[in-house]
Scaffold this motif. Sequence first.
Motif, PDB file in Angstrom:
ATOM      1  N   MET A  72       9.250  -7.126   6.594  1.00  0.00           N
ATOM      2  CA  MET A  72       8.526  -7.998   5.189  1.00  0.00           C
ATOM      3  C   MET A  72       9.242  -7.684   3.803  1.00  0.00           C
ATOM      4  N   ASP A  73       9.188  -8.828   3.650  1.00  0.00           N
ATOM      5  CA  ASP A  73       9.918  -9.332   1.814  1.00  0.00           C
ATOM      6  C   ASP A  73       9.267  -9.378   0.758  1.00  0.00           C
ATOM      7  N   ARG A  74       9.757  -8.693   0.163  1.00  0.00           N
ATOM      8  CA  ARG A  74       8.906  -8.073  -1.177  1.00  0.00           C
ATOM      9  C   ARG A  74       9.120  -9.111  -2.085  1.00  0.00           C
ATOM     10  N   VAL A  75       8.937 -10.213  -2.886  1.00  0.00           N
ATOM     11  CA  VAL A  75       9.712 -10.126  -4.284  1.00  0.00           C
ATOM     12  C   VAL A  75      10.398  -8.849  -5.646  1.00  0.00           C
ATOM     13  N   ILE A  76      11.075  -9.174  -6.743  1.00  0.00           N
ATOM     14  CA  ILE A  76      10.443  -8.137  -7.588  1.00  0.00           C
ATOM     15  C   ILE A  76       9.781  -8.879  -8.417  1.00  0.00           C
ATOM     16  N   ASN A  77       9.196  -8.115  -9.056  1.00  0.00           N
ATOM     17  CA  ASN A  77       7.274  -8.274  -9.421  1.00  0.00           C
ATOM     18  C   ASN A  77       8.020  -7.960 -11.099  1.00  0.00           C
ATOM     19  N   PHE A  78       8.130  -9.381 -11.947  1.00  0.00           N
ATOM     20  CA  PHE A  78       7.970  -8.550 -13.372  1.00  0.00           C
ATOM     21  C   PHE A  78       6.766  -9.363 -14.449  1.00  0.00           C
ATOM     22  N   ASN A  79       6.022  -9.465 -13.429  1.00  0.00           N
ATOM     23  CA  ASN A  79       4.075 -10.221 -14.066  1.00  0.00           C
ATOM     24  C   ASN A  79       3.892  -9.050 -15.295  1.00  0.00           C
ATOM     25  N   ALA A  80       3.626  -9.284 -16.050  1.00  0.00           N
ATOM     26  CA  ALA A  80       2.970  -8.821 -17.597  1.00  0.00           C
ATOM     27  C   ALA A  80       1.480  -8.260 -16.852  1.00  0.00           C
ATOM     28  N   GLY A  81       0.945  -8.642 -15.800  1.00  0.00           N
ATOM     29  CA  GLY A  81      -0.208  -7.480 -15.686  1.00  0.00           C
ATOM     30  C   GLY A  81      -1.523  -9.036 -15.533  1.00  0.00           C
ATOM     31  N   PRO A  82      -2.095  -8.432 -13.911  1.00  0.00           N
ATOM     32  CA  PRO A  82      -1.797  -7.462 -13.518  1.00  0.00           C
ATOM     33  C   PRO A  82      -0.206  -7.499 -12.603  1.00  0.00           C
ATOM     34  N   SER A  83       0.011  -6.592 -12.172  1.00  0.00           N
ATOM     35  CA  SER A  83       1.978  -6.327 -11.598  1.00  0.00           C
ATOM     36  C   SER A  83       2.028  -5.880 -10.517  1.00  0.00           C
ATOM     37  N   GLY A  84       3.512  -5.889 -10.603  1.00  0.00           N
ATOM     38  CA  GLY A  84       3.700  -4.904  -9.451  1.00  0.00           C
ATOM     39  C   GLY A  84       3.318  -3.600  -9.153  1.00  0.00           C
ATOM     40  N   ILE A  85       2.731  -2.701  -7.690  1.00  0.00           N
ATOM     41  CA  ILE A  85       2.012  -1.590  -7.816  1.00  0.00           C
ATOM     42  C   ILE A  85       3.218  -1.045  -6.759  1.00  0.00           C
ATOM     43  N   PRO A  86       3.961   0.287  -6.941  1.00  0.00           N
ATOM     44  CA  PRO A  86       5.118   1.445  -5.411  1.00  0.00           C
ATOM     45  C   PRO A  86       3.874   0.155  -4.320  1.00  0.00           C
ATOM     46  N   LEU A  87       5.370   0.058  -4.150  1.00  0.00           N
ATOM     47  CA  LEU A  87       5.203   0.426  -2.316  1.00  0.00           C
ATOM     48  C   LEU A  87       4.148   1.069  -1.893  1.00  0.00           C
ATOM     49  N   ASP A  88       5.078   2.651  -2.344  1.00  0.00           N
ATOM     50  CA  ASP A  88       4.294   3.822  -1.057  1.00  0.00           C
ATOM     51  C   ASP A  88       3.003   3.559  -1.527  1.00  0.00           C
ATOM     52  N   VAL A  89       2.326   3.493  -2.888  1.00  0.00           N
ATOM     53  CA  VAL A  89       1.213   3.181  -3.077  1.00  0.00           C
ATOM     54  C   VAL A  89       0.563   2.770  -2.662  1.00  0.00           C
ATOM     55  N   LEU A  90       0.403   1.480  -2.020  1.00  0.00           N
ATOM     56  CA  LEU A  90       0.206   0.163  -1.418  1.00  0.00           C
ATOM     57  C   LEU A  90      -0.233   0.299  -0.332  1.00  0.00           C
ATOM     58  N   LYS A  91       0.912   0.976   1.100  1.00  0.00           N
ATOM     59  CA  LYS A  91       1.090   1.904   1.373  1.00  0.00           C
ATOM     60  C   LYS A  91      -0.122   2.394   1.756  1.00  0.00           C
ATOM     61  N   LYS A  92      -0.410   3.991   1.064  1.00  0.00           N
ATOM     62  CA  LYS A  92      -1.008   3.992   1.076  1.00  0.00           C
ATOM     63  C   LYS A  92      -2.007   3.833   1.204  1.00  0.00           C
ATOM     64  N   ALA A  93      -2.773   3.217   0.301  1.00  0.00           N
ATOM     65  CA  ALA A  93      -3.646   2.713   0.012  1.00  0.00           C
ATOM     66  C   ALA A  93      -4.295   2.533   1.547  1.00  0.00           C
ATOM     67  N   GLN A  94      -3.160   0.730   2.308  1.00  0.00           N
ATOM     68  CA  GLN A  94      -3.230   0.486   3.922  1.00  0.00           C
ATOM     69  C   GLN A  94      -3.582   1.422   4.577  1.00  0.00           C
ATOM     70  N   GLU A  95      -2.768   2.757   4.869  1.00  0.00           N
ATOM     71  CA  GLU A  95      -3.328   3.448   5.577  1.00  0.00           C
ATOM     72  C   GLU A  95      -4.906   4.118   5.827  1.00  0.00           C
ATOM     73  N   GLU A  96      -5.547   3.885   4.957  1.00  0.00           N
ATOM     74  CA  GLU A  96      -6.740   4.898   4.799  1.00  0.00           C
ATOM     75  C   GLU A  96      -7.745   3.744   4.263  1.00  0.00           C
ATOM     76  N   PHE A  97      -7.224   2.614   4.157  1.00  0.00           N
ATOM     77  CA  PHE A  97      -8.623   1.459   4.157  1.00  0.00           C
ATOM     78  C   PHE A  97      -9.740   1.537   4.818  1.00  0.00           C
ATOM     79  N   LEU A  98      -9.226   1.668   6.020  1.00  0.00           N
ATOM     80  CA  LEU A  98      -9.956   1.314   7.151  1.00  0.00           C
ATOM     81  C   LEU A  98     -11.350   3.460   6.910  1.00  0.00           C
ATOM     82  N   SER A  99     -10.391   4.221   7.198  1.00  0.00           N
ATOM     83  CA  SER A  99     -10.997   4.960   7.354  1.00  0.00           C
ATOM     84  C   SER A  99     -10.844   5.839   6.480  1.00  0.00           C
ATOM     85  N   TYR A 100     -10.877   6.422   4.963  1.00  0.00           N
ATOM     86  CA  TYR A 100     -10.257   7.645   3.836  1.00  0.00           C
ATOM     87  C   TYR A 100     -11.038   8.752   4.758  1.00  0.00           C
ATOM     88  N   HIS A 101      -9.255   9.620   4.472  1.00  0.00           N
ATOM     89  CA  HIS A 101      -9.537  10.254   5.180  1.00  0.00           C
ATOM     90  C   HIS A 101      -9.801  11.245   6.373  1.00  0.00           C
TER      91      HIS A 101
END
Length: 359
Positions: free
Chosen positions: A1-30
Amino acid sequence: MDRVINFNAGPSGIPLDVLKKAQEEFLSYHGLGYSIIEASHRTPIFENILFNARDKIKKLYGFSDDYDVLFLQGGASLQFVQIPMNLSTGKKAEYINTGVWTTKAIKEAQIQGINYEVIASSEDTNFDRIPTSYKTDDEADYLYICSNNTIYGTQYKEFPKTKAPLVVDSSSDLFSRKVSLDNIGIFYGGIQKNGGPAGVTMVVIRKDLAERVSDKVPNILRYKTQMKADSMSNTPNTFGIYMLDLMLDWIIEKGGLDKIASLNGEKAKLLYGCIDELDGFYKGHAQRNSRSIMNVSYNIVANKELEPKFVKEAMENGMIGLKGHRHLGGIRASIYNSVSYENVEVLVDFMREFARKNG
Ligand SMILES: *Cc1c(COP(=O)(O)O)cnc(C)c1O
């Protein structure tokens, strides 16, 4: 997956690890069989997330138990309204005007008809600096500043000295560095710049100040109401608070605010270094001693007509969000926590190449 480098002022980039964690537990939290966005805010599952986020924020900054942390809605902009509403007792409120966001805050103080004074402003030089000469009144109801000016790219290195409660809009440098807690009355920010998705405003408030409010103020707009209810007087932004909590874990994992600040300093040094090195082609907006380590606003002074081309070619090279704010034009690179040193290196290489080809 290609991710761009995000220089937006806000809303802005969120670390990939954080997005992945949210994705991982999105359907069933813990493993509970439902998503966190399907959970009631009146359950320990959600309450724990909120309480933990609150504690992490207090610990990261070092706020004592004299302070409460609230998670509100309505954006940082609603704080422009809520602050005078809750904190003005009729004595003078002081404001320092350093850009668009403080101008808006001052406007709201004016609309409410409170007693206020703008004790310093950098408007005469198009907000390219943080004012340094002014007198503060220790007896004021509060002194209001914006810690980092997102559009003009200026930032307080140190907060003003006053014995009045200091109110700080830290929307665009939240979680980017430690700050002096001397006389902080309210320290707040929308989290969408450097702390997660849009829709949550973090408000750290010295508890005694919440008692000032008059009973003419609507319940939902009193800090006191949300303090008593642990920010859950009405339904909070549950998903936003959950994402904020994941972001806080990421910051803690990185080593905390001092570590993050030194990293941010390195990134800013690299980018400003490039601007200064190519002086005459590029020019930074902020005066040197007021430069922000979060938002870097600059122009192509060699030929302003090259600016759209710069933004377009940067995009073709995987970098988004570099167009300056409409108030200032030019280019703005927001180098928040999620932007790495390597990301800034890519930008700086591109800037050198662009100047070489077009200079
Ligand atoms: C973005 C921003 C705001 C406005 O935030 P909203 O959440 O959109 O109301 C206020 N102050 C500063 C410093 C900002 O950068």
